[in-house]
Design a protein around this motif. Structure first.
Motif, PDB file in Angstrom:
ATOM      1  N   PHE A 120       1.026  -1.344  -0.106  1.00  0.00           N
ATOM      2  CA  PHE A 120       0.077  -0.177   0.197  1.00  0.00           C
ATOM      3  C   PHE A 120       0.862   1.132  -0.097  1.00  0.00           C
ATOM      4  N   ASP A 121       1.940   1.211   0.888  1.00  0.00           N
ATOM      5  CA  ASP A 121       2.708   2.653   1.091  1.00  0.00           C
ATOM      6  C   ASP A 121       3.558   2.641  -0.222  1.00  0.00           C
ATOM      7  N   ASP A 122       4.000   1.659  -0.960  1.00  0.00           N
ATOM      8  CA  ASP A 122       5.004   1.702  -1.894  1.00  0.00           C
ATOM      9  C   ASP A 122       4.378   1.612  -3.485  1.00  0.00           C
ATOM     10  N   ALA A 123       3.185   1.750  -3.294  1.00  0.00           N
ATOM     11  CA  ALA A 123       2.265   1.771  -4.686  1.00  0.00           C
ATOM     12  C   ALA A 123       2.655   3.096  -5.494  1.00  0.00           C
ATOM     13  N   PRO A 124       2.846   2.795  -6.799  1.00  0.00           N
ATOM     14  CA  PRO A 124       3.314   4.053  -7.511  1.00  0.00           C
ATOM     15  C   PRO A 124       2.050   5.002  -7.751  1.00  0.00           C
ATOM     16  N   ASP A 125       0.818   4.669  -7.400  1.00  0.00           N
ATOM     17  CA  ASP A 125      -0.252   5.772  -7.660  1.00  0.00           C
ATOM     18  C   ASP A 125      -0.427   6.050  -6.302  1.00  0.00           C
ATOM     19  N   GLY A 126      -0.982   7.278  -6.177  1.00  0.00           N
ATOM     20  CA  GLY A 126      -1.643   7.621  -4.847  1.00  0.00           C
ATOM     21  C   GLY A 126      -2.736   7.130  -4.505  1.00  0.00           C
ATOM     22  N   LEU A 127      -2.949   6.373  -3.166  1.00  0.00           N
ATOM     23  CA  LEU A 127      -3.995   5.756  -2.961  1.00  0.00           C
ATOM     24  C   LEU A 127      -4.277   6.410  -1.480  1.00  0.00           C
ATOM     25  N   ALA A 128      -5.528   6.422  -1.427  1.00  0.00           N
ATOM     26  CA  ALA A 128      -6.283   7.132  -0.081  1.00  0.00           C
ATOM     27  C   ALA A 128      -7.757   6.202   0.154  1.00  0.00           C
ATOM     28  N   ILE A 129      -7.923   5.964   1.480  1.00  0.00           N
ATOM     29  CA  ILE A 129      -9.316   5.152   2.039  1.00  0.00           C
ATOM     30  C   ILE A 129      -9.810   6.270   2.581  1.00  0.00           C
ATOM     31  N   VAL A 130     -11.132   6.412   2.139  1.00  0.00           N
ATOM     32  CA  VAL A 130     -12.163   7.448   2.414  1.00  0.00           C
ATOM     33  C   VAL A 130     -13.344   6.900   2.882  1.00  0.00           C
ATOM     34  N   ALA A 176     -22.853   7.364  -3.382  1.00  0.00           N
ATOM     35  CA  ALA A 176     -23.333   6.516  -4.107  1.00  0.00           C
ATOM     36  C   ALA A 176     -22.159   5.185  -4.001  1.00  0.00           C
ATOM     37  N   ALA A 177     -20.984   5.528  -3.627  1.00  0.00           N
ATOM     38  CA  ALA A 177     -20.212   4.453  -3.519  1.00  0.00           C
ATOM     39  C   ALA A 177     -19.742   3.603  -4.628  1.00  0.00           C
ATOM     40  N   ALA A 178     -19.567   4.447  -5.952  1.00  0.00           N
ATOM     41  CA  ALA A 178     -19.724   3.819  -7.283  1.00  0.00           C
ATOM     42  C   ALA A 178     -18.375   2.938  -7.060  1.00  0.00           C
ATOM     43  N   GLU A 188      -5.912  11.370 -13.252  1.00  0.00           N
ATOM     44  CA  GLU A 188      -7.078  10.346 -13.350  1.00  0.00           C
ATOM     45  C   GLU A 188      -7.424  10.080 -11.854  1.00  0.00           C
ATOM     46  N   LEU A 189      -8.494  10.151 -11.428  1.00  0.00           N
ATOM     47  CA  LEU A 189      -9.143   9.740 -10.168  1.00  0.00           C
ATOM     48  C   LEU A 189     -10.104   8.718 -10.291  1.00  0.00           C
ATOM     49  N   ARG A 190      -9.775   7.541  -9.742  1.00  0.00           N
ATOM     50  CA  ARG A 190     -10.787   6.311  -9.781  1.00  0.00           C
ATOM     51  C   ARG A 190     -11.189   5.961  -8.366  1.00  0.00           C
ATOM     52  N   LEU A 191     -12.352   5.440  -7.974  1.00  0.00           N
ATOM     53  CA  LEU A 191     -13.032   5.189  -6.937  1.00  0.00           C
ATOM     54  C   LEU A 191     -13.420   3.619  -6.902  1.00  0.00           C
ATOM     55  N   SER A 192     -13.095   2.890  -5.933  1.00  0.00           N
ATOM     56  CA  SER A 192     -13.204   1.610  -5.570  1.00  0.00           C
ATOM     57  C   SER A 192     -13.965   1.296  -4.303  1.00  0.00           C
ATOM     58  N   SER A 193     -14.707   0.313  -4.204  1.00  0.00           N
ATOM     59  CA  SER A 193     -15.371  -0.185  -2.815  1.00  0.00           C
ATOM     60  C   SER A 193     -14.481  -1.259  -2.162  1.00  0.00           C
ATOM     61  N   GLU A 203     -11.962  -4.476   8.045  1.00  0.00           N
ATOM     62  CA  GLU A 203     -12.411  -4.776   9.268  1.00  0.00           C
ATOM     63  C   GLU A 203     -13.782  -4.453   9.359  1.00  0.00           C
ATOM     64  N   ALA A 204     -14.637  -5.305   8.300  1.00  0.00           N
ATOM     65  CA  ALA A 204     -15.964  -5.106   8.381  1.00  0.00           C
ATOM     66  C   ALA A 204     -16.706  -3.733   8.068  1.00  0.00           C
ATOM     67  N   ALA A 205     -15.777  -2.928   7.789  1.00  0.00           N
ATOM     68  CA  ALA A 205     -16.152  -1.396   7.418  1.00  0.00           C
ATOM     69  C   ALA A 205     -16.388  -1.298   5.918  1.00  0.00           C
ATOM     70  N   ASP A 206     -17.365  -0.793   5.239  1.00  0.00           N
ATOM     71  CA  ASP A 206     -17.375  -0.414   3.686  1.00  0.00           C
ATOM     72  C   ASP A 206     -16.839   1.027   3.640  1.00  0.00           C
ATOM     73  N   LEU A 207     -15.578   0.881   2.914  1.00  0.00           N
ATOM     74  CA  LEU A 207     -15.024   2.304   2.681  1.00  0.00           C
ATOM     75  C   LEU A 207     -14.737   2.420   1.212  1.00  0.00           C
TER      76      LEU A 207
END
Length: 715
Positions: free
Chosen positions: A12-22, A70-72, A91-96, A100-104
């Motif tokens: 997660f930390d070394d991924a070449p793209d920027g990642l954020a859990i929202v 809408a959690a697209a 480019e900004l992409r969204l994934s569900s 730990e049992a939480a939908d993010l």
């Protein structure tokens, strides 16, 4: 085999793209990796709203929030720019995801490769702009007054203003009072019309120095046609303008200078290749074409002058040669000229002679006239000068007579003296200067001046104010009238004295004659005892009249003698002769001498007798005692002799003591006139002495006369 949790964290930390859990409900960032933080400036991102980090390019922020709500999942990418670096498209992409049992939501930010290339291109362009050899500026028309938002290094060097000093200001801060307002207006109109424009302006650097600035302003619009900013190019063209001006001036000068200009070949005859209008006129031709039909050698009065000039040029010891010579015109007139010649070689190797012919005919004529004028001025017995006006005025021209008048050693010494210092009263200089400026000319002004040796003199000055290229100057002549002024003063005093004498004599003689006439009427043909009194009165009046005429004669003699010949006079002899005469005329008076009179001589003349006669007579005639008493004493002092004549009369009031020797002074009850006392003071002062009066004890007056002694060595 399940990978350990640490491995997932590292991926997660070394991924070449920027990642954020929202958090999809609030948009709050729960976690993010290193690349995401880098894209957002490297700061902490957790706990912040993800929608605050991006700027949609085409879609609104509201749509992004809707998609979060809408959690697209695996939606098409959204093109955005990062608020921390708006120039970076992503480019900004969204994934569900479930953690730990939480939908993010997982937000992935990928830098667009095409944008990266464009960014690198922009960096290259930015570096090129920063390092460009001309000044480049960017202004923001969206802000009030269209301020600078960018300046490159060359702009800082060109203007002397740092970026910090320039940013936020309108470019007009480079303008000054000499900036062309018409060019500024042209620039302003183009900016208002959003059109490109180039103008040349006189601008000023931070240190106050001026330079010519070629300013080009161009508007920049976005893809929608909206004005984004103005780009400006600033170039120092001072040297170019100077070169251009010099070239234009050189060309204009060739055609307009009053000196003739010619180019000839290097042959002995010197065929004309070019002549300017001034040379055409100087040589009496109708046109340049007519003049070019001749050789330059044809115009020399003495052809050897040209040969010598060319020979000197050919030796190559100097770049140019000048010579005074004479040319003859086509009309046969002779011109005095200065010919300055130089040689140049063109691209083909052919050599040419360039000549400047200065017509000095008028100057030579003026020089000859000036020489005659200068000889005349130098021979004049009066001062001739030119000086500048004002409190610090100085001489610019002088003749020899001025040097003599002011006791100077040379003209140079007199030029170093401020003109005002030569005035006895410097304020008179200011008044004379102001009057001359106002009236333009002053005639025969009489001024009191002082020489360099400190002697005072009177001068009659006639001057004019004249405007020259250097400013106003005063041209004048100055005549020493000291002798005349002294003579005029003596004449005035003599006229005044004679006028007084005339008035006094007419008055007193008329009174005496009236007495003579009155008492004579009483005498008749016979005189008895009673008539003797009247006869005595007549006698006294007649004597008085005789004394007056005698004193008048002495005064006239004094006044009409310009310079008395003072010499050695024996004091006792003069005093004794007058004592004897007064005693014989006034037998009823008691005249004594206290002590002995020393045998000394004083500086005087034959009129010294009149001094003592008038003082002795005055002491008796103005005496109201039954028996007038007069006491005479002489005291010898180191350098003077002091004579005192005391009486027992009514004395002289204090208020009259200072004026008792004045013109026409007389006692209130006295029948005398006081004219004798005036004569006394006049003579004593002429001898270099002094006379005054004091009270006698117990009553009466004492007249003192102090005269300079003649030392025995001088006798």
């Amino acid at each position: 085999m399940e990978l350990p949790r640490a491995a997932y964290r590292a991926a997660f930390d070394d991924a070449p793209d920027g990642l954020a859990i929202v958090d999809p409900e609030t948009g709050t960032i729960r976690d993010c990796n290193r690349r995401y933080r880098e894209l957002h400036g490297g700061g902490e991102c957790r706990g912040q709203d993800v929608t605050d980090h991006v700027v949609p390019i085409r879609d609104g922020e509201g749509e992004l929030l809707d998609r979060l709500d809408a959690a697209a999942t695996d939606d098409e990418p959204t093109n955005c720019r990062l608020r921390a670096a708006e120039s970076v498209p992503v480019e900004l992409r969204l994934s569900s995801i479930t953690v730990e049992a939480a939908d993010l939501l997982l937000v992935r930010v990928t830098e667009i490769e095409e944008g990266a290339e464009k960014r690198r291109d922009r960096k290259r362009k930015a570096r090129a702009i920063d390092e460009a050899p001309i000044g480049i500026t960017i202004t923001d028309p969206a802000q009030a007054d269209n301020p600078l938002v960018y300046v490159n290094d060359e702009f800082e060097r060109l203007t002397g203003y740092s970026a910090g000093e320039a940013l936020g200001r309108n470019c007009r801060f480079l303008q000054g009072p000499e900036t062309d307002s018409a060019r500024v207006a042209e620039l302003r109109e183009a900016i208002d019309a959003e059109e490109p424009v180039t103008v040349e302006l006189r601008n000023y650097r931070n240190d106050g120095s001026e330079f010519w600035n070629r300013v080009t302003i161009a508007p920049v619009h976005d893809e929608t046609g909206e004005l984004v900013n103005f780009v400006g190019f600033q170039e120092d063209i001072t040297a170019q303008r100077q070169d251009r001006a010099e070239l234009e001036l050189a060309h204009e000068l060739l055609e307009t200078v009053p000196s003739g200009v010619a180019r000839t070949d290097l042959t002995p005859e010197g065929t004309f290749e070019y002549v300017n209008p001034a040379l055409v006129s100087c040589l009496g031709a109708d046109s340049a074409d007519q003049l070019c039909e001749y050789d330059f050698a044809d115009f020399y009065v003495d052809p050897s002058d040209r040969a010598e000039l060319l020979e000197e040029l050919s030796e190559g010891d100097t770049d140019d040669v000048s010579r005074e010579t004479q040319l003859v015109t086509l009309d046969g007139d002779v011109r005095d000229v200065i010919v300055t010649a130089s040689v140049s070689e063109d691209d083909s190797g052919e050599r040419h002679v360039h000549k400047i012919i200065q017509n000095i005919t008028d100057r030579k004529r003026n020089e000859r006239a000036l020489e005659r004028y200068e000889r005349l001025v130098e021979s004049l017995p009066i001062g001739v000068y030119q000086n500048t006006p004002g409190s610090d005025g100085t001489f610019t021209l002088l003749n020899d007579a001025m040097v003599d008048i002011f006791d100077a050693d040379s003209k140079a010494e007199l030029r170093e003296q401020p003109v005002r210092d030569l005035y006895v009263d410097p304020e008179k200089r200011e008044a004379f200067s102001e009057r001359l400026r106002e009236e333009g000319a002053v005639t025969e002004a009489e001024l009191k001046l002082r020489t360099l040796s400190g002697e005072e003199l009177w001068a009659a000055v006639t001057a004019i104010a004249r405007d020259t290229e250097e400013g106003t100057v005063f041209d004048g002549v100055l005549q020493d009238i000291t002798t005349r002024k002294e003579y005029e003063q003596r004449l005035k005093e003599q006229r005044d004295n004679l006028d007084i004498l005339n008035q006094v004599l007419r008055h007193d003689i008329r009174n005496d004659l009236q007495l003579v006439t009155a008492y004579t009427d009483f005498l008749g043909e016979h005189v008895d005892e009673e008539g003797e009194e009247y006869v005595e009165t007549i006698r006294q009046s007649a004597d008085h009249a005789v004394e007056l005429t005698r004193t008048a004669r002495d005064i006239a003699d004094v006044m009409l003698t310009a310079d008395r010949d003072r010499h050695r006079v024996d004091l006792w002899q003069s005093l004794e002769s007058e004592l004897d005469e007064v005693r014989s005329k006034h037998s009823g008076a008691a005249i004594t001498v206290t002590g002995s009179v020393p045998e000394i001589s004083v500086v005087a003349d034959e009129m010294l007798d009149s001094v003592f006669r008038n003082l002795l007579t005055n002491a008796i005639q103005h005496n109201d005692s039954t028996i007038p008493e007069v006491d005479v004493a002489v005291e010898e002092r180191p350098e003077t002799a002091l004579i005192s004549i005391a009486d027992n009369g009514p004395g002289i009031p204090d208020r009259q003591k200072e004026g008792v020797f004045g013109k026409g002074e007389k006692g209130l009850e006295s029948s005398g006139t006081g004219i004798g006392l005036y004569l006394v003071e006049t003579l004593v002062e002429a001898y270099g002495g002094d006379v005054w009066v004091e009270d006698n004890d117990p009553r009466g007056a004492v007249f003192f006369v102090e005269l300079p002694k003649v030392e025995s060595a001088d006798s």
